[in-house]
Design a protein around this motif. Structure first.
Motif, PDB file in Angstrom:
ATOM      1  N   MET B 440       0.839  -1.193   0.000  1.00  0.00           N
ATOM      2  CA  MET B 440       0.000   0.000   0.000  1.00  0.00           C
ATOM      3  C   MET B 440       0.876   1.246   0.000  1.00  0.00           C
ATOM      4  SD  MET B 440      -2.491   1.092   3.064  1.00  0.00           S
ATOM      5  CE  MET B 440      -2.687   2.803   3.412  1.00  0.00           C
ATOM      6  N   ILE B 441       0.448   2.265  -0.758  1.00  0.00           N
ATOM      7  CA  ILE B 441       1.160   3.551  -0.764  1.00  0.00           C
ATOM      8  C   ILE B 441       0.170   4.648  -0.390  1.00  0.00           C
ATOM      9  CG2 ILE B 441       2.468   5.210  -2.142  1.00  0.00           C
ATOM     10  CD1 ILE B 441       3.361   2.971  -3.940  1.00  0.00           C
ATOM     11  N   ILE B 442       0.581   5.490   0.551  1.00  0.00           N
ATOM     12  CA  ILE B 442      -0.227   6.671   0.858  1.00  0.00           C
ATOM     13  C   ILE B 442       0.258   7.802  -0.041  1.00  0.00           C
ATOM     14  CG2 ILE B 442      -0.842   8.369   2.614  1.00  0.00           C
ATOM     15  CD1 ILE B 442      -0.433   6.206   4.704  1.00  0.00           C
ATOM     16  N   CYS B 443      -0.636   8.325  -0.867  1.00  0.00           N
ATOM     17  CA  CYS B 443      -0.273   9.417  -1.774  1.00  0.00           C
ATOM     18  C   CYS B 443      -0.909  10.690  -1.214  1.00  0.00           C
ATOM     19  CB  CYS B 443      -0.807   9.160  -3.176  1.00  0.00           C
ATOM     20  SG  CYS B 443      -0.292   7.591  -3.861  1.00  0.00           S
ATOM     21  N   ASP B 444      -0.083  11.597  -0.655  1.00  0.00           N
ATOM     22  CA  ASP B 444      -0.616  12.802  -0.010  1.00  0.00           C
ATOM     23  C   ASP B 444      -0.550  13.983  -0.979  1.00  0.00           C
ATOM     24  OD1 ASP B 444      -1.523  14.723   1.652  1.00  0.00           O
ATOM     25  OD2 ASP B 444      -0.035  14.441   3.220  1.00  0.00           O
ATOM     26  N   GLU B 445      -1.647  14.296  -1.621  1.00  0.00           N
ATOM     27  CA  GLU B 445      -1.727  15.443  -2.559  1.00  0.00           C
ATOM     28  C   GLU B 445      -0.599  15.391  -3.594  1.00  0.00           C
ATOM     29  OE1 GLU B 445      -4.107  17.719  -2.599  1.00  0.00           O
ATOM     30  OE2 GLU B 445      -4.860  18.066  -0.573  1.00  0.00           O
ATOM     31  N   VAL B 446      -0.321  14.210  -4.153  1.00  0.00           N
ATOM     32  CA  VAL B 446       0.883  14.067  -4.976  1.00  0.00           C
ATOM     33  C   VAL B 446       0.822  14.841  -6.283  1.00  0.00           C
ATOM     34  CG1 VAL B 446       1.637  11.870  -4.036  1.00  0.00           C
ATOM     35  CG2 VAL B 446       0.014  11.902  -5.922  1.00  0.00           C
ATOM     36  N   GLU B 469       1.916  -3.871 -10.327  1.00  0.00           N
ATOM     37  CA  GLU B 469       2.471  -4.220  -9.016  1.00  0.00           C
ATOM     38  C   GLU B 469       1.386  -4.652  -8.023  1.00  0.00           C
ATOM     39  OE1 GLU B 469       5.835  -3.713  -8.041  1.00  0.00           O
ATOM     40  OE2 GLU B 469       6.518  -3.017 -10.004  1.00  0.00           O
ATOM     41  N   ASP B 470       0.127  -4.508  -8.390  1.00  0.00           N
ATOM     42  CA  ASP B 470      -0.984  -4.865  -7.515  1.00  0.00           C
ATOM     43  C   ASP B 470      -0.887  -4.149  -6.154  1.00  0.00           C
ATOM     44  OD1 ASP B 470      -3.403  -6.159  -7.230  1.00  0.00           O
ATOM     45  OD2 ASP B 470      -2.498  -7.743  -6.003  1.00  0.00           O
ATOM     46  N   VAL B 471      -0.583  -2.845  -6.204  1.00  0.00           N
ATOM     47  CA  VAL B 471      -0.433  -2.087  -4.975  1.00  0.00           C
ATOM     48  C   VAL B 471      -1.707  -1.273  -4.732  1.00  0.00           C
ATOM     49  CG1 VAL B 471       0.709  -0.214  -6.227  1.00  0.00           C
ATOM     50  CG2 VAL B 471       1.059  -0.414  -3.789  1.00  0.00           C
ATOM     51  N   ALA B 472      -2.042  -1.099  -3.453  1.00  0.00           N
ATOM     52  CA  ALA B 472      -3.230  -0.301  -3.118  1.00  0.00           C
ATOM     53  C   ALA B 472      -2.793   1.131  -2.829  1.00  0.00           C
ATOM     54  CB  ALA B 472      -3.916  -0.886  -1.891  1.00  0.00           C
ATOM     55  N   TYR B 473      -3.646   2.116  -3.186  1.00  0.00           N
ATOM     56  CA  TYR B 473      -3.340   3.519  -2.888  1.00  0.00           C
ATOM     57  C   TYR B 473      -4.361   4.099  -1.924  1.00  0.00           C
ATOM     58  CZ  TYR B 473      -0.632   3.374  -7.281  1.00  0.00           C
ATOM     59  OH  TYR B 473       0.245   3.062  -8.281  1.00  0.00           O
ATOM     60  N   LEU B 474      -3.864   4.789  -0.919  1.00  0.00           N
ATOM     61  CA  LEU B 474      -4.728   5.664  -0.145  1.00  0.00           C
ATOM     62  C   LEU B 474      -4.419   7.061  -0.673  1.00  0.00           C
ATOM     63  CD1 LEU B 474      -6.588   5.672   2.542  1.00  0.00           C
ATOM     64  CD2 LEU B 474      -4.651   6.899   3.475  1.00  0.00           C
ATOM     65  N   PHE B 475      -5.356   7.635  -1.419  1.00  0.00           N
ATOM     66  CA  PHE B 475      -5.062   8.831  -2.198  1.00  0.00           C
ATOM     67  C   PHE B 475      -5.719  10.035  -1.539  1.00  0.00           C
ATOM     68  CE2 PHE B 475      -4.614  11.554  -5.769  1.00  0.00           C
ATOM     69  CZ  PHE B 475      -3.552  11.027  -6.494  1.00  0.00           C
ATOM     70  N   ILE B 476      -4.875  10.888  -0.950  1.00  0.00           N
ATOM     71  CA  ILE B 476      -5.402  12.064  -0.249  1.00  0.00           C
ATOM     72  C   ILE B 476      -5.390  13.251  -1.197  1.00  0.00           C
ATOM     73  CG2 ILE B 476      -4.934  13.695   1.608  1.00  0.00           C
ATOM     74  CD1 ILE B 476      -3.670  11.290   3.068  1.00  0.00           C
TER      75      ILE B 476
END
Lengths: 318, 545
Positions: B440-446, B469-476
């Motif tokens: 999982m990747i947290i994307c903070d206002e990227v 990559e089958d990765v999950a995003y927490l997209f802020i």
């Protein structure tokens, strides 16, 4: 409670704590010096018996802590004690000398502070052009030359050759105000030359820093003249750092004038202190030290408080 | 056509640059731009960062910011070339005939002076009005711009009013001296969408009421479409296309303009939730040290493997705080976090290296998230050494793989961050987080600090990488267009609470709660008359209530 009252009272309490620490430090340092007042009075050839008798008489053989707290108790009641060597009341001896020192410092400040700030503003206005460079060059030169040298050079050229002012800065109560001013003119000039550079450079740096901000651009885009932009919009936001350095220099004017007083034979605190350090006269040294510390701490505290007051966020909370 | 108020001919602007390790030299940043602006009209200048739009705006006041200098051409205002006029005449021009509204009113107001003193200063100084008349005028403008308590707001200091209010005060400042032309430089960019719409409407009405002409500078085509009569599209100091608003929006001729118009059109099909979420946040309540109120209240969300959860809200809604709690930087007061089947410690110190590796983060400011003294290869290689103990040829091979995945390639390996563009920097940050092989990747206002086209590229890349990559995003994010483009599920946050949460299709379909409705309807749309429609719709609704 209003945040400003809280901040100011915190600063005040801290100031007293510092003063107490300073007095302990000065006492400790005079204790650490080799020899004492008895030794200094009787000289090298004194017999051990005579020394012991005199120490007994001066109260020097009691423990250091006892003497310190006795002295501290006196101070709290406003009693600075007696000189060990000439038995005179210290408060009385210091009184007129402190007045003289403050008189000299006051006039030096009246000349140097506005001049430094004005030169700083001028340097910003003509930044990197010849007036800026000239101001920096001259003030940095005068701060780099030892003040006693400037003093003697001025005495020789201004007083002796031109006969403008008195070479000796002797003042006494029988002199009129103008005579006094005439008498201290040369030391005032020397002191001004010494403190000018520091304050001028700080004013220049603080204002230049503010000049980069967006609100100065807004002011420029209002069609204001360069001087209006500087004194209306840049200066009010540069007050805090400028006041800080001004206060440091005022403290120097009071505390650091020893050399200048000696050069001009001026009857101030500096000479009095130097005399009594050589005599190991601890109560006098302590009294002078505490007065100097109080002036230093007081002025810096004022600088702190002005800096706090200059911040509109503290003056006008949401 | 009436005589032009502002006539710009072949304007060239240069600057001196000081690249590290090289001799300072002059470059040209605007290469011969020409346009006309008639009295009472609005011209939109649009382009990405570096297009020279602000520089051109300031040139109409004969002003160069920093080391910027006008090197050629003519700028005619009210019938004279202001590049050739006297110093005194330029002072009459600035603040009298032409005024300026900056992007950040918060920085452009002097913090040490009352708002009123600053608003009337130019008008009084230019002898257009007496102090008393100017103050009366300022109060009228405050009222017209919809500021609360217009009679007394001028007595406040800038820090005592909100950002949106201060931006309106700045507009009042610009209009107070009755100028002929106002330069608006990204006046709503720093505001939240729901605030932006009010300020935009206030500006538009003020322009119409006072009959002033305006240069409206922005990077957002949807915004400029609402206020301007003509639009000039700029790119790297050149005019790309210049025409009336209708033509630019509905019938763009140039490829670049077409790309700007069709930006934010990424389609992403929503994925169905799985039985085992990779992250579940249960009843999180949190507050910062020294505060006596909670910043997050009982937050519950789930994120499924290989999917994207968008957390959307305005500044102060608590979305970044949620990220801090999940990463362990801010231990929660209550609630728990389960990550890939195991309970996570609330405190960072209690987390294992495996926890750290599987949960990565990408930040808004790519350039401060990288060590400027390290090469791209070192930056991406660091997690490979740290988590997988890779060395030498093996590490190099993996770095090149990652560089290929982010579409940069091997030649970027020995470059330093300073040599990269904003979008490239963000790509390197993405590669660095992928190097850890996270779940999982947290994307903070990227994408918030990037130009729209570049941001689009980053979003597409993130979606492609998710597939590989089958990765999950927490997209802020605060940007609803981004949310539409990338998410599978959405959590709308308001004042520390999740007010709406579910799959994308459900969250973005009516019936809406009040806040989500307000948020969704505030996003500028790329068609003419959108602003009026929204405002009319809101007036009707509030009349109905």
């Amino acid at each position: 409670m209003h945040p400003i009252i809280k901040l100011v009272s915190q600063r005040l309490a801290l100031g007293f704590l510092l003063l107490f620490g300073a007095s302990a430090l000065i006492f400790g340092l005079t204790e650490a010096l080799p020899g004492d007042a008895a030794q200094a009075v009787l000289g090298q050839a004194a017999t051990p018996e005579a020394l012991a008798n005199l120490r007994e008489e001066m109260g020097l053989n009691r423990p250091a802590l006892t003497r310190y707290f006795e002295w501290l108790g006196g101070i709290v009641q406003g009693d600075l004690g007696q000189s060990l060597t000439n038995k005179l009341d210290i408060a009385e001896s210091i009184g007129s000398r402190l007045g003289n020192t403050l008189f000299l410092a006051f006039w030096a400040a009246v000349v140097s502070v506005p001049l430094a700030i004005f030169l700083g503003l001028l340097a910003v206005r003509y930044r990197n052009r010849w007036p800026d460079k000239l101001i920096s060059a001259v003030t940095l030169t005068t701060i780099s030359i030892p003040e006693f040298l400037i003093g003697y050079v001025l005495v020789y050229f201004v007083a002796v050759k031109l006969g403008l002012f008195s070479p000796l800065a002797m003042i006494n109560d029988s002199m009129s105000f103008w005579q006094k001013l005439n008498s201290i003119a040369l030391p005032v000039i020397v002191l001004t030359l010494v403190v000018l550079a520091h304050m001028m450079r700080m004013t220049r740096a603080a204002i230049l820093n503010v000049m980069q901000s967006a609100y100065v651009e807004t002011a420029e885009l209002k069609g204001l003249s360069n001087f209006q932009v500087i004194y209306r919009h840049a200066f009010p936001n540069a007050v805090a750092p400028i006041v800080n350095v001004v206060m440091l220099n005022l403290a120097y004017l009071v505390v650091g004038v020893v050399v200048v007083e000696v050069v001009f034979v001026y009857p101030g605190m500096g000479q009095y202190l130097v005399d009594h350090v050589t005599k190991r006269d601890v109560p006098v040294v302590l009294a002078c030290g505490v007065i100097f510390a109080a002036i230093y701490i007081g002025l810096n505290m004022i600088a702190d408080i002005v800096a706090i007051l200059a911040n509109p966020r503290l003056r006008h909370p949401k | 056509m009436t005589e032009a108020l502002l006539k710009v001919r072949d304007l060239k602007i240069g600057a001196t640059v000081y690249p590290p390790g090289e001799k300072p030299h002059d470059i040209e940043i605007v290469h011969g731009v020409s346009f006309d602006l008639a009295p009472g009209k609005v011209l939109g200048l649009i382009g990405e960062s570096g297009a020279g739009k602000s520089t051109i705006g300031l040139a109409s006041m004969a002003y160069g910011r920093g080391g910027v200098e006008i090197t050629g051409g003519e700028v005619w205002v009210n019938g004279r070339d202001i590049l050739k006029t006297s110093h005194g005449d330029i002072r009459k021009l600035r603040g009298g005939e032409v005024t300026y509204v900056s992007q950040s009113a918060a920085a452009s107001f002097n913090p040490a002076k009352k708002i009123m003193d600053q608003v009337v200063e130019a008008a009084v100084e230019q002898k257009k009005f007496s102090r008393k008349e100017a103050e009366g005028r300022a109060r009228e403008l405050f009222a017209k711009l919809g500021l609360p308590d217009p009679d007394n707001i001028g007595e406040r200091y800038p820090h005592q009013v909100s950002g949106g209010q201060l931006q309106r005060c700045m507009t009042a400042l610009a209009l107070c001296p009755e100028p002929d032309l106002v330069v608006f430089d990204e006046p709503t960019t720093a505001l939240d969408v729901t605030t932006q719409i009010d300020v935009l409407m206030a500006i538009k009405e003020a322009i119409a009421d006072t009959g002033v002409a305006a240069l409206y500078i922005t990077h957002d085509l949807a915004v400029v479409a609402q206020v301007s009569d003509d639009i000039m599209v700029l790119r790297m100091g050149n005019t790309v296309e210049y025409g009336n608003t209708d033509q630019i929006i509905n019938n763009p001729q140039e490829e670049y303009t077409q790309a700007l118009v069709s930006v934010r059109s990424i389609e992403h099909e929503e994925k169905k939730p799985t039985p085992d979420p990779v992250l579940s946040v249960d009843g999180i309540t949190a507050r910062y040290k020294g505060l006596n109120f909670d910043v997050l209240h009982n937050v519950n969300v789930e994120l499924h493997p290989g999917q994207t959860l968008a957390v959307v809200g305005e500044s102060g809604s608590g979305k970044s705080t949620l990220a801090r709690v999940i990463t362990g930087l801010l231990p929660p007061r209550d609630g728990e976090i389960t990550f890939s089947g195991r309970k996570l410690s609330g405190d960072l110190k209690g987390r294992t290296r495996e926890d750290l590796r599987e949960l990565q983060m990408i930040y808004q400011m790519a350039d401060v998230a990288m060590n400027p003294r390290q090469t791209v290869g070192t930056i991406i290689g660091r997690p490979l050494e740290f988590y997988f103990n890779m060395r030498g040829a093996e590490k190099r091979k993996r770095i090149i793989e990652l560089l290929d995945e982010i579409e940069l390639g091997e030649k970027f390996m020995d470059r330093y961050p300073a040599e990269l563009s904003g979008g490239q920097k963000q790509r390197v940050c993405i590669a660095r987080s992928l190097a850890a092989k996270p779940k999982m990747i947290i994307c903070d206002e990227v994408t918030s600090a990037l130009d729209p086209l570049v941001a689009d590229g980053i979003l597409k890349l993130l979606l492609d990488l998710q597939k590989i990559e089958d990765v999950a995003y927490l997209f802020i994010t605060h940007d609803l267009a981004t949310v539409r483009a990338i998410s599978d599920s959405i959590a709308v946050m308001y004042q520390g609470r999740v007010v709406r949460y579910g799959p994308k299709s459900q969250v973005l379909s009516p019936p809406f709660d009040d806040y989500t409705d307000l948020l969704l309807s505030s996003v500028p749309e790329m068609h003419l008359g959108w602003l009026e429609e929204v405002v009319a719709h809101r007036k009707m609704e509030s009349a109905g209530n």
